[in-house]
Structures are given as structure tokens and as C-alpha cells.
Motif scaffolding. Structure first.
Motif, short mmCIF file in Angstrom:
data_model
loop_
_atom_site.label_atom_id
_atom_site.label_comp_id
_atom_site.label_asym_id
_atom_site.label_seq_id
_atom_site.Cartn_x
_atom_site.Cartn_y
_atom_site.Cartn_z
N ALA A 36 0.85 -1.20 0.00
CA ALA A 36 0.00 0.00 0.00
C ALA A 36 0.88 1.25 0.00
CB ALA A 36 -0.88 0.00 1.25
N ASN A 51 -4.02 8.92 4.06
CA ASN A 51 -4.66 7.64 4.42
C ASN A 51 -4.04 6.52 3.59
OD1 ASN A 51 -6.35 9.55 5.56
ND2 ASN A 51 -8.16 8.31 5.27
N PRO A 52 -3.89 5.32 4.17
CA PRO A 52 -3.29 4.23 3.40
C PRO A 52 -4.28 3.53 2.46
CG PRO A 52 -3.71 3.53 5.66
CD PRO A 52 -4.17 4.95 5.56
N PHE A 53 -3.83 3.30 1.24
CA PHE A 53 -4.60 2.51 0.27
C PHE A 53 -3.64 1.58 -0.50
CE2 PHE A 53 -7.07 6.40 0.96
CZ PHE A 53 -8.22 5.82 1.46
N TYR A 67 -8.77 0.43 -5.31
CA TYR A 67 -10.20 0.26 -5.03
C TYR A 67 -10.41 0.82 -3.62
CZ TYR A 67 -11.28 -2.51 -9.13
OH TYR A 67 -11.50 -2.91 -10.43
N ILE A 68 -11.23 1.85 -3.52
CA ILE A 68 -11.34 2.58 -2.25
C ILE A 68 -12.78 2.66 -1.77
CG2 ILE A 68 -10.95 4.82 -1.13
CD1 ILE A 68 -8.50 5.17 -2.90
N LYS A 69 -12.99 2.12 -0.58
CA LYS A 69 -14.34 2.19 0.01
C LYS A 69 -14.57 3.58 0.58
CE LYS A 69 -17.52 0.02 3.11
NZ LYS A 69 -17.90 -1.09 3.91
N HIS A 74 -17.91 9.90 7.54
CA HIS A 74 -16.66 10.32 8.23
C HIS A 74 -16.26 11.75 7.85
CE1 HIS A 74 -15.12 5.86 8.57
NE2 HIS A 74 -16.31 6.05 9.13
N VAL A 77 -11.14 11.82 4.13
CA VAL A 77 -10.50 11.74 2.82
C VAL A 77 -11.36 10.99 1.80
CG1 VAL A 77 -8.52 10.76 1.57
CG2 VAL A 77 -8.17 11.98 3.71
N PHE A 96 4.55 0.48 1.21
CA PHE A 96 4.84 -0.27 2.43
C PHE A 96 3.78 -1.37 2.57
CE2 PHE A 96 1.30 0.82 5.19
CZ PHE A 96 0.78 1.93 4.56
N ALA A 112 -13.26 -4.13 2.24
CA ALA A 112 -12.14 -3.54 1.50
C ALA A 112 -10.81 -4.19 1.88
CB ALA A 112 -12.10 -2.03 1.74
N THR A 115 -8.36 -5.78 -0.76
CA THR A 115 -7.53 -5.09 -1.76
C THR A 115 -6.10 -5.64 -1.88
OG1 THR A 115 -7.21 -3.27 -0.18
CG2 THR A 115 -8.84 -2.95 -1.93
N GLU A 221 -2.83 -8.04 8.00
CA GLU A 221 -2.79 -6.58 7.83
C GLU A 221 -4.13 -6.06 8.30
OE1 GLU A 221 -0.31 -3.89 6.78
OE2 GLU A 221 -0.57 -4.44 4.69
N LYS A 222 -4.10 -5.17 9.31
CA LYS A 222 -5.36 -4.57 9.77
C LYS A 222 -5.69 -3.36 8.94
CE LYS A 222 -5.20 -6.35 14.39
NZ LYS A 222 -5.11 -6.23 15.80
C1 LIG Z 1 -2.21 -0.73 5.06
C2 LIG Z 1 -3.63 -0.34 4.76
C3 LIG Z 1 -4.10 -0.42 3.45
C4 LIG Z 1 -5.42 -0.05 3.16
N1 LIG Z 1 -5.88 -0.16 1.87
C5 LIG Z 1 -7.16 0.15 1.59
C6 LIG Z 1 -7.67 0.02 0.25
O1 LIG Z 1 -6.96 -0.36 -0.69
N2 LIG Z 1 -8.96 0.35 0.03
C7 LIG Z 1 -9.79 0.78 1.04
O2 LIG Z 1 -10.96 1.05 0.78
N3 LIG Z 1 -9.33 0.93 2.30
C8 LIG Z 1 -8.05 0.64 2.60
N4 LIG Z 1 -7.58 0.82 3.87
C9 LIG Z 1 -8.48 1.44 4.88
C10 LIG Z 1 -8.51 2.95 4.64
O3 LIG Z 1 -7.23 3.52 4.84
C11 LIG Z 1 -9.55 3.64 5.56
O4 LIG Z 1 -10.78 3.05 5.37
C12 LIG Z 1 -9.67 5.08 5.17
O5 LIG Z 1 -8.47 5.72 5.49
C13 LIG Z 1 -10.82 5.77 5.92
O6 LIG Z 1 -10.82 7.11 5.48
P1 LIG Z 1 -12.04 8.09 5.76
O7 LIG Z 1 -11.97 9.18 4.76
O8 LIG Z 1 -13.29 7.36 5.83
O9 LIG Z 1 -11.80 8.61 7.19
P2 LIG Z 1 -10.54 9.36 7.81
O10 LIG Z 1 -10.06 10.44 6.89
O11 LIG Z 1 -9.54 8.33 8.25
O12 LIG Z 1 -11.20 9.98 9.08
C14 LIG Z 1 -12.04 11.13 9.06
C15 LIG Z 1 -12.82 11.21 10.35
O13 LIG Z 1 -13.84 10.20 10.31
C16 LIG Z 1 -14.09 9.73 11.59
N5 LIG Z 1 -13.97 8.27 11.57
C17 LIG Z 1 -12.91 7.54 11.18
N6 LIG Z 1 -13.15 6.22 11.27
C18 LIG Z 1 -14.40 6.11 11.76
C19 LIG Z 1 -15.24 5.02 12.06
N7 LIG Z 1 -14.84 3.76 11.90
N8 LIG Z 1 -16.48 5.28 12.56
C20 LIG Z 1 -16.90 6.55 12.72
N9 LIG Z 1 -16.15 7.63 12.45
C21 LIG Z 1 -14.92 7.42 11.96
C22 LIG Z 1 -13.09 10.35 12.53
O14 LIG Z 1 -13.70 11.40 13.22
C23 LIG Z 1 -12.04 10.89 11.60
O15 LIG Z 1 -11.40 12.02 12.09
C24 LIG Z 1 -6.27 0.44 4.19
C25 LIG Z 1 -5.78 0.54 5.50
C26 LIG Z 1 -4.49 0.14 5.78
C27 LIG Z 1 -3.99 0.24 7.20
#
Ligand SMILES: Cc1cc2nc3c(=O)[nH]c(=O)nc-3n(C[C@H](O)[C@H](O)[C@H](O)COP(=O)(O)OP(=O)(O)OC[C@H]3O[C@@H](n4cnc5c(N)ncnc54)[C@H](O)[C@@H]3O)c2cc1C
Length: 223
Positions: A36, A51-53, A67-69, A74, A77, A96, A112, A115, A221-222
Motif C-alpha cells: 500500500a 490515508n493508506p490505500f 479500489y477505495i471504500k 466520516h 479523505v 509499504f 475492502a 484489496t 494486515e489490519k
Molecule cells: C495498510 C492499509 C491499506 C489499506 N488499503 C485500503 C484500500 O486499498 N482500500 C480501502 O478502501 N481501504 C483501505 N484501507 C483502509 C482505509 O485507509 C480507511 O478506510 C480510510 O483511510 C478511511 O478514510 P475516511 O476518509 O473514511 O476517514 P478518515 O479520513 O480516516 O477519518 C475522518 C474522520 O472520520 C471519523 N472516523 C474515522 N473512522 C471512523 C469510524 N470507523 N467510525 C466513525 N467515524 C470514523 C473520525 O472522526 C475521523 O477524524 C487500508 C488501510 C491500511 C492500514
């Protein structure tokens, strides 16, 4: 940390809540299938929010694919990605990740969390080395399944779906539990790869331990 600005080449829905994004690939940029990168949006107020993807393309493609959920609630991003179009820019960093292919085994993914397995399984198929690898893919409903047709084509009967919120003929129903996993585990299992949301991962690691799977054969990987 080194950063690369990449233009979006295409951005389109892959499911009702997952976007498929293809971007330019920086010259000499490298990763291994399953890895990622941190991603941010090259817009005022968003550059610092990384954010990691996971890359879902091949390392030798001349583009990058994700592919991004999307989680609109929230307001983070992923919600912001919904507003982007072709030619908008993302910022990516070095690759990484813990998940790399170590040999034939059982892949277990939640949502997701699949991925990292997309590029690994695509890569194995391209090398004619899909072997007896199996994928257990847990989702809430049928419409949440990412790349159903492609996984079916790559894995055939070794693509096993389980739905927690919907009963559909031909699919297992409920949460992954010890009883369900038992059918896919034997004492000679060499590799188990697990990726999904933390609560699911914790449950599955406990279940694997109860089933006697050596923790040294488990790659996690979490998300
Ligand atoms: C190594 C790695 C690889 C990944 N690869 C992928 C991928 O390929 N595709 C994919 O879809 N995802 C992937 N993910 C997960 C992905 O990074 C997160 O789902 C994503 O960053 C969430 O972003 P966001 O915009 O929703 O929230 P963020 O920008 O992270 O958070 C915004 C705000 O939302 C709120 N929030 C955050 N989480 C929650 C929650 N669970 N419940 C309620 N409120 C919340 C908080 O207030 C936070 O400040 C990966 C994660 C890791 C660790």
C-alpha cells in the motif's frame, strides 16, 4: 518522506460504495503485490491528510490502480475523493505493507480488506501459478462484493463468499466462525493471509488459534 504528485486518469464506481481510481505512475516507482501507500489529495486543506490505500494493479503496469471504500459519514479523505474528477491530483508516498505472497494458502478478507489480495491473485493468475489458493471473502450483502466476476474467474470453486446481512442461495450466511473455518483448515496448511477491519481480524486470529493454526504461518494486515 519522498512524495509524488500523480494525476487521476479515471475515477468510477466499482460497487455502490467503492471507487476504482486509476492514476499516473511516477517514473521508477516500485511496489510488490499486496503493498500500500499513503495517499492524500493535492488540494488546499487536504494535502496533509494521508490515508493508506493498496495498489491493485501489477507492479509493471504504467499506471496505478486503487479500489477505495467511501465513508461519506466520516467527512474525511474518502468522502472528499467523491468530489474528484479525471486530471485532479493525488499525492502518494513510498510503498509499504506487511502482506506479500509467501506461498499457496488460504486468503481471508473482510470488505475492502480484500484489496491486497487483488493484486496478489491477479499476479499469480498472470504467471499461471494460482494453484490451490483459496479466498474466503466476507461482506454484509451481495452488492458489497468487490470484483465478484474476476475472483470467480481466477479462483472458480476456491472463491468462497460469506454474507452477514443477507441470505442468498449459493452463499454462506453469517459471520466467519470456527465451525465455518474448519472446512478450509488442515494440519498441513502452509499460509493463511488475513486482512480486514480490526474487530474481524481479532476474531479470526482467535479462531485460527483455536483450530491449531501455528501463528508463524499467518500473515495479517489490519485495515
Ligand atoms: C495498510 C492499509 C491499506 C489499506 N488499503 C485500503 C484500500 O486499498 N482500500 C480501502 O478502501 N481501504 C483501505 N484501507 C483502509 C482505509 O485507509 C480507511 O478506510 C480510510 O483511510 C478511511 O478514510 P475516511 O476518509 O473514511 O476517514 P478518515 O479520513 O480516516 O477519518 C475522518 C474522520 O472520520 C471519523 N472516523 C474515522 N473512522 C471512523 C469510524 N470507523 N467510525 C466513525 N467515524 C470514523 C473520525 O472522526 C475521523 O477524524 C487500508 C488501510 C491500511 C492500514
Amino acid at each position: 518522506m519522498k512524495q509524488y504528485i500523480v494525476k487521476i486518469k479515471s475515477i468510477e464506481p466499482a460497487t455502490h460504495d467503492v471507487l476504482k481510481i486509476i492514476t499516473e505512475k511516477p517514473l521508477h516507482y516500485n511496489f510488490t503485490p499486496g503493498q500500500a501507500t499513503e495517499v492524500s489529495i493535492n488540494k488546499l486543506n487536504w494535502k496533509e491528510k494521508k490515508n493508506p490505500f493498496t495498489f491493485t494493479c501489477f507492479p509493471n503496469n504504467d499506471f496505478l490502480e486503487f479500489y477505495i471504500k467511501i465513508y461519506p459519514s466520516h467527512k474525511g479523505v474518502t468522502n472528499e475523493l467523491l468530489k474528484l474528477n479525471k486530471e485532479d491530483e493525488l499525492i502518494i508516498y513510498e510503498a509499504f505493507g506487511a502482506i506479500t505472497y509467501k506461498g499457496n494458502g488460504l486468503f481471508i478478507a473482510g470488505g475492502a480488506g480484500v484489496t491486497p489480495f487483488i493484486s496478489i491473485l491477479r499476479y499469480l493468475q498472470s504467471k499461471n501459478k494460482i494453484g490451490d489458493n483459496k479466498l474466503i471473502f466476507a461482506n454484509k450483502t451481495q452488492k458489497d462484493i468487490i470484483l465478484f466476476d474476476e475472483f470467480k474467474k481466477i479462483l472458480g470453486k476456491n472463491f468462497i463468499n460469506i454474507l452477514s446481512d443477507e441470505k442468498v442461495e449459493g452463499y454462506a450466511y453469517g459471520q466467519i466462525n470456527e465451525d465455518f473455518l474448519k472446512a478450509y483448515i488442515n494440519s498441513s496448511i502452509k499460509n493463511v493471509y488475513v486482512c480486514g477491519p480490526p474487530p474481524m481480524m481479532n476474531d479470526i486470529l482467535k479462531q485460527l488459534s483455536k483450530l491449531g493454526v501455528d501463528k508463524n504461518v499467518i500473515t495479517v494486515e489490519k485495515m
